[in-house]
Design a protein around this motif. Structure first.
Motif, PDB file in Angstrom:
ATOM      1  N   THR A 120       0.858  -1.176   0.000  1.00  0.00           N
ATOM      2  CA  THR A 120       0.000   0.000   0.000  1.00  0.00           C
ATOM      3  C   THR A 120       0.890   1.220   0.000  1.00  0.00           C
ATOM      4  O   THR A 120       1.983   1.219   0.554  1.00  0.00           O
ATOM      5  CB  THR A 120      -0.891   0.079   1.257  1.00  0.00           C
ATOM      6  OG1 THR A 120      -0.069  -0.187   2.372  1.00  0.00           O
ATOM      7  CG2 THR A 120      -2.022  -0.915   1.199  1.00  0.00           C
ATOM      8  N   LYS A 133      -8.865   4.936  10.790  1.00  0.00           N
ATOM      9  CA  LYS A 133      -8.451   4.041   9.719  1.00  0.00           C
ATOM     10  C   LYS A 133      -9.660   3.323   9.137  1.00  0.00           C
ATOM     11  O   LYS A 133     -10.511   2.824   9.856  1.00  0.00           O
ATOM     12  CB  LYS A 133      -7.445   3.009  10.244  1.00  0.00           C
ATOM     13  CG  LYS A 133      -6.039   3.503  10.187  1.00  0.00           C
ATOM     14  CD  LYS A 133      -5.076   2.400  10.526  1.00  0.00           C
ATOM     15  CE  LYS A 133      -3.652   2.979  10.574  1.00  0.00           C
ATOM     16  NZ  LYS A 133      -2.722   2.034  11.182  1.00  0.00           N
ATOM     17  N   SER A 135     -10.568   0.357   6.249  1.00  0.00           N
ATOM     18  CA  SER A 135     -10.008  -0.626   5.320  1.00  0.00           C
ATOM     19  C   SER A 135     -11.145  -1.430   4.694  1.00  0.00           C
ATOM     20  O   SER A 135     -12.282  -1.397   5.153  1.00  0.00           O
ATOM     21  CB  SER A 135      -9.032  -1.557   6.033  1.00  0.00           C
ATOM     22  OG  SER A 135      -9.752  -2.260   7.033  1.00  0.00           O
ATOM     23  N   LYS A 167      -7.374  -5.024  -1.778  1.00  0.00           N
ATOM     24  CA  LYS A 167      -7.507  -4.484  -0.414  1.00  0.00           C
ATOM     25  C   LYS A 167      -6.910  -3.101  -0.320  1.00  0.00           C
ATOM     26  O   LYS A 167      -5.973  -2.759  -1.047  1.00  0.00           O
ATOM     27  CB  LYS A 167      -6.790  -5.405   0.574  1.00  0.00           C
ATOM     28  CG  LYS A 167      -7.524  -6.711   0.801  1.00  0.00           C
ATOM     29  CD  LYS A 167      -6.785  -7.549   1.820  1.00  0.00           C
ATOM     30  CE  LYS A 167      -7.452  -8.903   1.973  1.00  0.00           C
ATOM     31  NZ  LYS A 167      -6.491  -9.913   2.399  1.00  0.00           N
ATOM     32  N   TYR A 168      -7.456  -2.340   0.563  1.00  0.00           N
ATOM     33  CA  TYR A 168      -6.890  -1.022   0.803  1.00  0.00           C
ATOM     34  C   TYR A 168      -7.015  -0.691   2.282  1.00  0.00           C
ATOM     35  O   TYR A 168      -7.788  -1.313   3.017  1.00  0.00           O
ATOM     36  CB  TYR A 168      -7.623   0.038  -0.041  1.00  0.00           C
ATOM     37  CG  TYR A 168      -9.006   0.334   0.491  1.00  0.00           C
ATOM     38  CD1 TYR A 168     -10.075  -0.497   0.158  1.00  0.00           C
ATOM     39  CD2 TYR A 168      -9.231   1.422   1.348  1.00  0.00           C
ATOM     40  CE1 TYR A 168     -11.328  -0.262   0.670  1.00  0.00           C
ATOM     41  CE2 TYR A 168     -10.487   1.664   1.855  1.00  0.00           C
ATOM     42  CZ  TYR A 168     -11.534   0.828   1.518  1.00  0.00           C
ATOM     43  OH  TYR A 168     -12.779   1.042   2.023  1.00  0.00           O
ATOM     44  N   GLN A 169      -6.231   0.303   2.643  1.00  0.00           N
ATOM     45  CA  GLN A 169      -6.322   0.811   4.008  1.00  0.00           C
ATOM     46  C   GLN A 169      -5.977   2.281   3.935  1.00  0.00           C
ATOM     47  O   GLN A 169      -5.030   2.674   3.262  1.00  0.00           O
ATOM     48  CB  GLN A 169      -5.311   0.080   4.897  1.00  0.00           C
ATOM     49  CG  GLN A 169      -5.574   0.318   6.354  1.00  0.00           C
ATOM     50  CD  GLN A 169      -4.602  -0.447   7.212  1.00  0.00           C
ATOM     51  OE1 GLN A 169      -3.461  -0.639   6.829  1.00  0.00           O
ATOM     52  NE2 GLN A 169      -5.040  -0.871   8.381  1.00  0.00           N
TER      53      GLN A 169
END
Lengths: 1232, 480
Positions: A120, A133, A135, A167-169
């Motif tokens: 990321t 945060k 996600s 996926k992301y955060q």
């Protein structure tokens, strides 16, 4: 990011998996893709030294069926890769080649995604705000994870992109942040952040047109490289849940396709024309292709025949056996480039249907249910006299001498007055002493005001259920569905049940060899009111004097309601059925509908298997074998106590009067007797008449597809193959006269019947026998080659040559073969450097094509046609012999109908695809069209079938797609399509008598439409209230000869087919809710209004409320055009013989021509996709409910006053026809 | 890899199979159309040549048997055009239009030619030769007859001095196989010559084996073949040889009918529903049906007036059975029965005998008169007289009586006048009168609805009907 041009080639056939992703990436041009798809490769050889990574990838793709997906920016830095591996696993090669780079790979679905290995990229948040945060995972609408999606906090430069698993955060400000998820080719999504920490997002593809392949049936071609004019429709977007027949869903959906719903009866095909009619007398129907296989007509019902209301119309729709829920999409191929591979069958356009198939992955179970209600029609919509007004007309008829005791004795029909006189004649009413009996008798009927719609119609309920299971693994995928449709009927007489099933399996037997097997079965069981076929009159489809479709024993409930006096009662005071005379026998419509029925059973089975063998990655051998068996059994069931059965014996039964016997035309006289006594062919029993249409159809196709690439920029494609078609059609029928239904279905024919047949009095051979059969054999062979070249996908040319042979024209070696060809080119301007920087422009393609296609005409007389029959010897049946008659003289020069077509078009998309559209202009030159040549007659025929006609046509089509509003939750899509077609027959002679030219069938018009309507020229009423007309010298006359093909006395009223078709669809979606409204319109055509004016009426007829304004006294002719009811004795005066003609001409006059243009609210639908969190609670995957209202109403009607409630699309032919109705549908769709 | 090869070969085999045998496949007939490839089918093709929809009975309206009726108001362009000898018929597709006769008759010819062409292609065994000859003979006669009637309707009457230049009608001996075929009309002489050849060839073939000759009276049989030959020479009447031929063939015809006595008394028709078309009766020659509107309520029709002033005026002042029974119609329409019979049902079709024995008898009488053999003529006319008049006395028929009755000086003229009278009455409503008017150059005057009159000699001096407008449009020379 610097933009790079992509280099890719997409002629590969199996470009489905991962394709959407690829293509969208290509659009923007930042990512480079090479794609070849095929089943799993195992081992690859790569030996490269000091080369670029891109070369390595290319090398892999050339040998395997993997597709690479990467950003050029990421990859082009690596130019010194050395690799050497023999027969190695793909993973090892990738590992080796990516060693020392900062890249990583992932294999998904034959797509190798190359990404920087950075998991990321997190940007520092440069504010002191409190952050949180978030996600989650981003997937596409197929559930596949999406890598590289940009996730940005709106209004900031804070952002990340998703990793290879989607996926992301991200850290966002704790309050008021909005996350924007965007990905090329996908609709961006904005989500307001409140309390979530986990946010899974599904992105939808931005615009359908961007990721399409064009399915032609022979090939699947990337839309970008496709040159022809074709429109793709997704089933879910056009589906009218209430219609069981998919062809009816096409109305207003596609520019260039005209759909006229002439009848709503289940199984009747609408009139569909793609770019107008190509042929004049030949086949005008588009070709239907289902999963690559042409759907052959089991029963040949021509476009004209669809108007007839005959029995065959209910089995005219070839696609009535397809369940709409099994269909994934339509592709409508319009121009010669698109249809080229169909060669000499494609002149009328091609509609390609793709059915659903299984996807790899978990098993999907889907259930859908549709519940449709059709409200019964109402008198408010129509223009009919009520009971009281009608009775006043009856009184006038009585006063003018049209109804009296003597006349009603031998009238075929009775209304209230007829019944009264009948009772008087039997002394059941006392007439002599006073009028009380009569008055009280008539009063009952005067106040009856029977609502025939209430008696004969009901709120129709139709339910459709479909359960489908699909899924699959690495080696096989499958789709299975079963469907059930039950329509309890709009009228008390009709109902339908249909069962369908589709089984489809795709088997990857080896990496190179794939087999797909499909079977599609359907069964239909339908019942409707008793129908007889319309009567030919001198080879015309209508009565030669009136221009109307004629049939005996029409029990069509709608026609009955519209034409039967409201004085007549269905039930008497006690609630018992009340009978009136019709066809010389007792009749009660409710009773008759239960005893006189038409039954239809259709069994349709088709099986097909596709073989695909990949010899090398760009060389594919495929073959397709299919078989279809079809049987339609149409049965007329006429019970022994029905009116129709009794009509055959009225006048011969004990107690019947001689007057009745003499008047009944169904009785026959025995030749050789002088008594004048008439006999019945049906002294007892009913009728059981069966018609069987069978078809056996086999089809074989073999083809080779070779797609070589020379260098990186030159891409070629070749598709060559051949096919064979083999169709046997068999039609046979039986007439059982003297059948007893209530006595255990036995038949006891009368000797009279056999005697009657042997006399051969019928006008057609089939009228003179109780059994008959006809067989046709259709053999067809074709060879084809399609070739294409594309330079960097920027410039593409493509062409096809095809050579078709058929036995249909007859035994002649010259006539049976015909070559067709086409050539086209396309320029994708957006790919040019000078437009690359133009950000607002997303797509701009120019294309043009030219070519020749054809169609087998209706003629088959390349060699002489001789048929046998029995000679007609009414006086001496024993002298009858078999004879051979020439049905058509041979015409050695006969050939296929052909057409040159030029198409030029453009496709564009601007402002981030918010406005996209397509425009096509075409010009068609039909030649060698088949028509009747009128020669000197010395050969023995007045007119002969030959290639005599030519036709010019041009037209244009516009379709535009706007997205005026697009916010996070709300989107408005506006789709507009418009088409105009103008045809002009440039060479043809007319041979039809005038009457047919005034009818629903129309005639070809030299210098104008393929089907136009003519009229007599109404010149107003004369001072006696009788209509007059202008003759060719503009003199006012009452008589004009209508039994002629010389139309000089008459006027051309216009085309029966719309020149302009419009469809406007609005789709609003807000979160899970979507609302769509479809408005369709047709313009530029005419219709003859149904009316029935005469100098006299019967008391059984329903009369139009126009009659209130009828001419009554001299001088009224200045105020009204509704002719008078005449005195009975007027007809017996000098010089009045032409009055009959005058009243008939009135119905055929231009006064009753209406402009049929209309705008209709075709469909409104409201759908709600239930939120996942609710659905999952019930163990479901997804759930959707929707409400649809179809045929909501007419928004605008050009000639409202004249049409007065009559639907502009409906034709008045009785028989099987029913007008289209309002429908309200509830559908439920759930996935498990 | 072995597995692939199998698949590979299956696929290649499929491709290969697709590519072979295509022309055989395409040779399959598309439907149940027939190939006329057996003697039975040739025979059936010939049977198909006899049409039963149109005849020449429409010429009735052009004759002096028709006039303006009283108190009848129905008119139709076809009736009006026939009555006024229109040169440009408004309704060219009507069953009673000359153009319909043209097309239908040529359609019969096409059937005949198909039969003949198909017969030529057959191999005939010796045991079928006689049957084949009979079929061919009948076909040639049918072809001859069709052209003969066409030339008599659409061309000037045969005239020795001008017929080689008078426009004929195309004589067709081949089935048309092209979309557009142009035909020469040829001359009247030319048509007669070809028709004579077909006729004589046909008779020669039929006479080879009498057992094989057709017996079905809806077709040519022995008596009707000879009767047609007699009509042929009687109409042509080119020279004495033709007169002799007329006599010879009429005699053969009478013989074939079974002798002149088989002619029934007219009164017998009253008790026989099939009356004049009862094929079990020997007197019947050939039955043909047509849809001709002969007996409807038209404003131009045979009337009581014509009956009383012309038809009933026989030299003997006897009652004429032929005129004694008639249909009831509107106004003063006069439609005697027994000249045709309606087909039961509502089709409007009616049948008549187009070669009755009476014609053979009258042809003999006519040829005898031409020769000056009045005894023979008298013998023949007496046969007729006895069948049709009440209390007929053969002795009344003398040259003197006829001369006195017709107020003529010339014997021949008087006999001819009487002959034409008998022909007129016995062929009422059957169209023969028109040809007599044509052959003998008689004139006709017709009274129209508007009160004016038309003379045939002014309108159509050649007494020919115009050829169909469609034929003229394709470039065929029109009649004047």
């Amino acid at each position: 990011m610097e933009k790079k041009r992509e280099k890719s080639f997409y002629f590969s056939e199996n470009l489905i998996r991962g394709k959407r992703l690829l293509l969208t990436l290509l659009m923007v041009g930042v990512i480079h893709v090479s794609s070849f798809a095929a089943p799993q490769p195992t081992s690859i050889e790569v030996e490269l030294n000091q080369t670029s990574l891109i070369e390595v990838f290319n090398s892999i793709t050339k040998q395997s069926n993997y597709t690479f997906l990467y950003s050029v920016d990421d990859v082009e830095r690596f130019n010194n890769i050395s690799i050497s591996s023999k027969d190695d696993d793909i993973k090892n090669i990738l590992d080796e080649s990516l060693k020392g780079t900062d890249l990583e790979y992932k294999i998904k679905d034959h797509v190798i995604i190359i990404k920087p290995a950075v998991k990321t990229r997190t940007y520092k948040i440069n504010t002191a705000q409190e952050n949180k945060k978030i996600s989650g995972v981003v997937t596409d609408d197929q559930g596949e994870t999406l890598p590289g999606v940009s996730v940005v906090v709106k209004g900031t430069s804070i952002g990340v992109s998703t990793d290879i698993d989607g996926k992301y955060q991200i850290e966002v400000p704790a309050k008021g942040a909005i996350l924007v998820f965007s990905f090329v080719g996908m609709d961006p999504k904005e989500i307001a952040i409140n309390d979530q920490t986990q946010l899974n997002i599904t992105l939808k593809s931005a615009s359908e047109s961007l990721n399409e392949v064009v399915v032609t049936g022979y090939q699947k071609i990337d839309r970008k490289l496709f040159i022809g004019a074709a429109t793709r429709l997704k089933m879910e977007e056009v589906k009218l849940s209430s219609e069981s027949d998919i062809s009816k869903s096409l109305e207003g959906q596609v520019a260039g396709v005209s759909v006229q719903n002439v009848s709503s009866t289940f199984g009747t095909a609408p009139k569909i024309r793609v770019r107008g009619a190509s042929s004049i007398y030949g086949n005008q129907k588009p070709l239907w292709v289902i999963d690559g296989i042409v759907l052959e007509d089991a029963v040949d019902v021509s476009m004209d025949d669809l108007n007839s209301g005959d029995l065959s119309t209910i089995i005219s729709s070839g696609v009535a056996g397809l369940n709409m829920d099994d269909i994934a999409s339509f592709q409508i191929l319009k121009d010669v480039s698109a249809t080229a591979l169909y060669g000499a069958r494609a002149m009328n356009g091609v509609i390609v249907i793709s059915t659903k198939k299984g996807k790899k992955g978990k098993i999907n179970i889907n259930y859908s249910m549709g519940l449709t209600m059709k409200p019964r029609p109402s008198y408010d919509d129509y223009n009919i006299l009520n009971s009281k007004d009608q009775m006043s007309v009856n009184r006038e008829l009585y006063e003018k001498g049209w109804t009296n005791i003597a006349k009603t004795q031998f009238a075929s029909k009775h209304g209230a007055y007829g019944k009264m006189f009948d009772k008087i004649s039997r002394n059941e009413i006392d007439w002599a002493s006073n009028n009380d009996g009569i008055n009280s008798f008539l009063r009952k009927y005067e106040t009856a005001n029977t609502n025939w719609f209430d008696e004969l119609f009901q709120t129709g309920v139709q339910q459709q259920h479909t359960l489908s299971v699909s899924g699959g693994g690495e080696k096989a995928t499958f789709y299975t569905s079963v469907g059930y449709l039950d329509d309890s009927g709009w009228t008390i007489a009709d109902n339908v049940k249909r069962y369908t099933t589709l089984l489809k399996g795709t088997y990857h037997i080896t990496d190179k060899f794939t087999v797909t097997a499909t079977s599609n079965l359907s069964f239909r069981d339908q019942e409707l009111s008793g129908v007889t076929n319309s009567k030919d009159d001198g080879n015309q489809k209508v009565n030669r004097y009136t221009g109307r479709v004629q049939r005996d024993f029409d029990n069509n409930p709608f026609m009955y309601a519209m034409t039967t006096s409201r004085n007549i009662r269905a039930r008497d005071e006690n609630g018992d059925l009340e009978y009136f005379r019709r066809n010389f026998a007792d009749y009660n419509v409710v009773d008759e509908l239960s005893k006189n029925k038409t039954g239809v059973k259709v069994k349709d089975m088709s099986f097909s298997t596709d073989f695909n063998y990949k010899i090398r990655k760009n060389l594919i051998l495929s073959s397709r074998i299919s078989a279809r068996y079809y049987n339609a059994e149409t049965v007329r069931k006429i019970h022994e106590n029905s009116n129709e059965a009794n009509a055959y014996r009225a006048g011969t039964r004990a107690g019947d009067s001689e007057v009745l016997r003499d008047a009944n035309p169904l009785l026959y006289e025995r030749p050789g007797t002088t008594t004048g006594i008439k006999y019945s062919i049906l002294p007892e029993g009913g009728i059981y008449e069966v018609r069987n249409n069978n078809m056996e159809n086999y089809y074989f196709n073999g083809s080779i597809n070779w797609n070589p690439v020379v260098g990186e920029d030159h891409m070629f494609t070749f598709l060559g193959g051949s096919e064979i078609r083999y169709i046997d059609r068999n039609f046979n029928w039986n007439k059982g006269y003297g059948h007893f239904y209530d006595m255990g279905n036995i038949s006891k024919p009368s000797t009279n019947y056999i005697e009657y047949l042997s006399m051969g009095l019928g006008s057609q051979p089939e009228d003179n026998t109780y059994f008959g059969k006809e067989e046709t054999y259709d053999r067809f062979v074709a060879y084809y080659l399609n070739y294409g070249y594309s330079y960097k996908g920027k410039y593409t040319i493509n062409g096809t040559v095809r050579y078709d042979g058929s036995n249909r024209l007859g035994k002649s070696n010259t006539a049976r073969w015909t070559p067709t060809w086409n050539i086209g080119g396309k320029w994708r301007m957006k790919e040019e450097n000078f437009l690359a920087e133009t950000d607002w422009l997303n797509q701009l393609d120019l294309k043009a094509s030219y070519g020749l296609n054809g169609s087998l005409g209706s003629a088959s007389n390349a060699s002489l046609l001789a048929y046998s029959s029995a000679t007609q010897r009414p006086f001496h049946p024993s002298a009858s012999q078999l004879q051979v008659e020439i049905n058509a003289l041979g015409n050695n020069d006969l050939s296929w109908e052909k057409q040159y077509e030029f198409n030029i078009g453009t496709e564009f998309a601007v402002f981030n695809n918010r406005i996209a559209g397509e425009f096509n202009y075409y010009n068609r030159k039909g030649f060698d069209l088949i028509g009747q040549y009128i020669g000197n007659g010395v050969g023995g025929e007045r007119s002969k079938w030959g290639n005599v006609a030519e036709k010019d046509a041009y037209g244009y089509e516009v379709s535009l797609n706007f997205i005026p509003i697009k916010t996070k939750d709300f989107q408005w899509n506006l789709n507009f399509n418009y088409s105009y077609n103008k045809s002009e027959i440039t060479d043809l002679l007319s041979t039809k008598w005038f009457a047919e030219a005034t009818s629903v069938f129309g005639v070809p018009v030299l210098g104008d439409a393929v089907r136009g309507i003519y009229s007599s020229r109404f010149a107003g009423l004369d001072n006696k209230g009788i209509p007059t007309f202008y003759d060719r010298n503009d003199e006012k006359v009452r008589y004009l000869n209508v039994q002629t093909s010389d139309y000089s006395d008459f006027t051309y009223s216009g085309s029966l087919e719309p020149t302009t078709n419009v469809g406007i669809s609005n789709r609003f979606s807000y979160k899970g809710i979507s609302l769509s409204v479809l408005v369709t319109g047709q313009f530029g055509h005419k219709k003859r209004v149904m009316q029935d004016f005469s100098y006299k009426y019967t008391d059984a007829q329903a009369l139009s409320s126009h009659l209130k304004n009828r001419w009554r006294v001299s001088g009224d002719e200045l105020k009204t055009n509704i002719p008078a009811i005449l005195d009975a004795d007027v007809m017996n005066r000098t010089g009045n013989s032409d009055i009959v003609s005058a009243y008939r001409l009135f119905g055929m006059s231009d006064y009753w021509i209406a402009d049929a243009s209309f705008l209709r609210v075709k469909n409104i639908s409201l759908a709600y996709t239930l939120p996942n969190k609710w659905v999952t609670k019930f163990g479901l995957q997804r759930a959707r409910i929707s409400m649809q209202a179809t045929n909501v109403g007419l928004l605008w009607l050009a000639d409202k006053e004249k049409l007065n409630g009559e639907d502009p699309e409906f034709v008045w032919s009785g028989g099987t026809t029913m007008p289209i109705s309002k429908q309200f549908t509830f559908t439920l769709n759930v996935g498990f | 890899m072995r597995k692939y090869k199998i698949y590979n070969s299956i696929l290649l085999l499929t491709l290969f199979l697709v590519n072979i045998g295509c022309n055989d496949l395409l040779d399959e007939s598309p439907d149940e159309r027939l190939e006329v490839n057996s003697l039975d089918k040739v025979s059936a093709t010939l049977i198909g040549a006899y049409q039963n929809a149109r005849g020449y009975r429409f010429t009735h309206w052009s004759t002096d048997n028709v006039t303006l009726t009283q108190n009848v108001f129905d008119n139709d362009p076809i009736i009006e055009d026939l009555y006024s000898w229109s040169r440009n018929f408004r309704n060219q597709t009507h069953q009673d239009s000359p153009s319909s006769f043209w097309v239908t008759t040529y359609s019969s010819i096409a059937n005949v030619n198909l039969a003949l062409e198909s017969l030529d292609k057959l191999t005939i065994n010796s045991n079928m030769q006689a049957q084949a000859d009979a079929i061919k003979g009948e076909a040639l006669i049918m072809r001859s007859y069709c052209h003969f009637m066409l030339v008599n309707i659409f061309a000037k009457h045969y005239d020795l001095t001008t017929s080689s230049s008078d426009l004929g009608i195309p004589y067709v001996m081949k089935v048309e196989d092209k979309l557009i075929v142009d035909y020469e009309r040829g001359s009247v002489e030319d048509v007669y010559n070809k028709a004579e050849k077909d006729l004589l060839d046909g008779i020669a073939l039929l006479e080879k084996d009498s057992k094989e000759v057709n017996k079905n009276k809806y077709r040519f049989t022995y008596p009707s073949v000879y009767l047609y030959a007699s009509r042929f020479y009687n109409y042509r009447n080119r020279n004495e040889a033709d007169v002799e031929q007329t006599l010879a063939y009429a005699a053969k015809a009478i013989d074939a009918f079974g002798g002149a006595d088989v002619m029934r008394a007219w009164s017998e028709y009253g008790s026989d529903n099939n009356g004049p078309i009862d094929i079990d009766q020997q007197e019947v020659g050939m039955v043909q049906a047509s849809y001709t509107w002969t007996s409807f309520n038209w404003t131009y029709q045979m009337t009581n007036g014509i009956n009383s002033s012309e038809l009933s005026k026989n030299p003997f002042n006897k009652s004429d059975e032929r005129l004694s029974m008639s249909y009831k119609r509107s106004g003063d329409i006069f439609i005697p029965t027994s000249f045709f019979v309606y087909v039961p049902g509502n089709s409007g079709q009616s049948a008549s005998d187009i070669f009755p024995i009476a014609e053979a008898i009258l042809n003999t009488a006519e040829a005898s008169i031409r020769k000056g053999d009045y005894d023979k003529a008298k013998e023949m006319l007496n046969i007729i007289g006895e069948k049709v008049y009440g209390s007929y006395n053969p002795a009344d028929l003398t040259t003197e009586n006829l001369k006195a009755f017709y107020e003529l000086e010339d014997d021949k003229q008087a006999w001819t006048e009487y002959l034409l009278f008998e022909r007129r009455n016995i062929f009422l409503l059957r169209g023969h009168r028109w040809f007599d008017i044509k052959r003998y150059g008689l004139d006709v005057e017709h009274l129209l609805e508007n009160g004016t009159t038309l003379k045939l000699s002014d309108v159509a001096p050649e007494k020919d009907f115009q050829i169909p407008i469609d034929a003229i449009n394709t470039g065929m020379p029109a009649n004047k």
